[in-house]
Design an enzyme around this catalytic site. Structure first.
Site, short mmCIF file in Angstrom:
data_model
loop_
_atom_site.label_atom_id
_atom_site.label_comp_id
_atom_site.label_asym_id
_atom_site.label_seq_id
_atom_site.Cartn_x
_atom_site.Cartn_y
_atom_site.Cartn_z
N GLY A 44 0.84 -1.18 0.00
CA GLY A 44 0.00 0.00 0.00
C GLY A 44 0.88 1.23 0.00
CD GLN A 49 3.70 5.81 2.68
OE1 GLN A 49 2.69 5.27 2.23
NE2 GLN A 49 4.69 5.12 3.22
CB CYS A 88 5.67 2.11 7.15
SG CYS A 88 5.18 3.68 6.43
CG LEU A 89 6.77 1.04 0.95
CD1 LEU A 89 6.28 1.31 -0.46
CD2 LEU A 89 7.79 -0.08 0.96
CG HIS A 130 -0.02 1.18 7.38
ND1 HIS A 130 0.95 0.76 8.27
CD2 HIS A 130 0.61 2.05 6.53
CE1 HIS A 130 2.10 1.36 7.97
NE2 HIS A 130 1.92 2.13 6.92
CD GLU A 131 -0.67 2.44 2.90
OE1 GLU A 131 -0.24 3.61 2.85
OE2 GLU A 131 0.07 1.46 3.09
CG HIS A 134 0.68 6.86 5.60
ND1 HIS A 134 1.85 7.37 6.12
CD2 HIS A 134 0.91 5.53 5.40
CE1 HIS A 134 2.75 6.38 6.22
NE2 HIS A 134 2.20 5.26 5.81
NI NI Z 1 3.09 3.38 5.75
#
Ligand code: NI
Length: 162
Positions: A44, A49, A88-89, A130-131, A134
């Site tokens: 995701g 991000q 998480c990226l 999670h997304e 953000h």
């Molecule tokens: Ni993340």
């Protein structure tokens, strides 16, 4: 190609703006986010991000079609929770068990502005939450205990300085 913004950049802790224009720029953003997510093997990715403060996220679980959520709202969450190891990226190399509701209902619009709703459980519910966080500037480290967060962040700073 869009690069992934790492922890420490302001855009990651800000509340993102609603999308008001459904045009080619938006399609291009989603396309480029997809590229960045695939390149970094994520499940995701949220627009902040990639440094874009807009309420857009994508979910791409292996073997399933790409899902795009624009101006989403989680309208219901189960009382039942589950724990799952998240990454998480924006925090490469960092993984923790995070507790979240096991199932959610979400409303959003697609890239053309068409509304849809869906129910999700399992890994999909996990990635959606999670997304979604953000977009409100909430990171997965905000969902764990302060003691665990301190240890993790010390480890993360050491890794990022290597
Ligand atoms: Ni993340």
């Amino acid at each position: 190609m869009l690069g992934i913004v790492k922890y420490g950049e302001l855009v990651l802790t800000q509340k993102a703006n609603e999308v008001t224009e459904f045009n080619l720029n938006l399609e291009k953003l989603v396309f480029e986010m997809h590229d960045a997510m695939v390149r970094d093997h994520g499940m995701g990715l949220a627009a902040p991000q990639v440094g874009v403060s807009l309420r857009v996220f994508i979910v791409g679980i292996d073997g399933e079609p790409l899902r795009v959520f624009i101006n989403p709202k989680i309208t219901a969450a189960s009382e039942e929770t589950s724990e799952y190891e998240e990454g998480c990226l924006s925090f490469p190399g960092l993984y923790f068990n995070v507790t979240r509701p096991s199932a959610v209902e979400i409303e959003a619009v697609d890239v053309r502005g068409k509304p849809f709703k869906m129910s999700a459980d399992g890994i999909l519910a996990r990635v959606i939450q999670h997304e979604y966080d953000h977009l409100d500037g909430v990171l997965f480290i905000d969902r764990i205990s302060p003691a665990k967060r301190r240890r993790a962040m010390a480890h993360f700073s050491r890794m990022m300085s290597m």
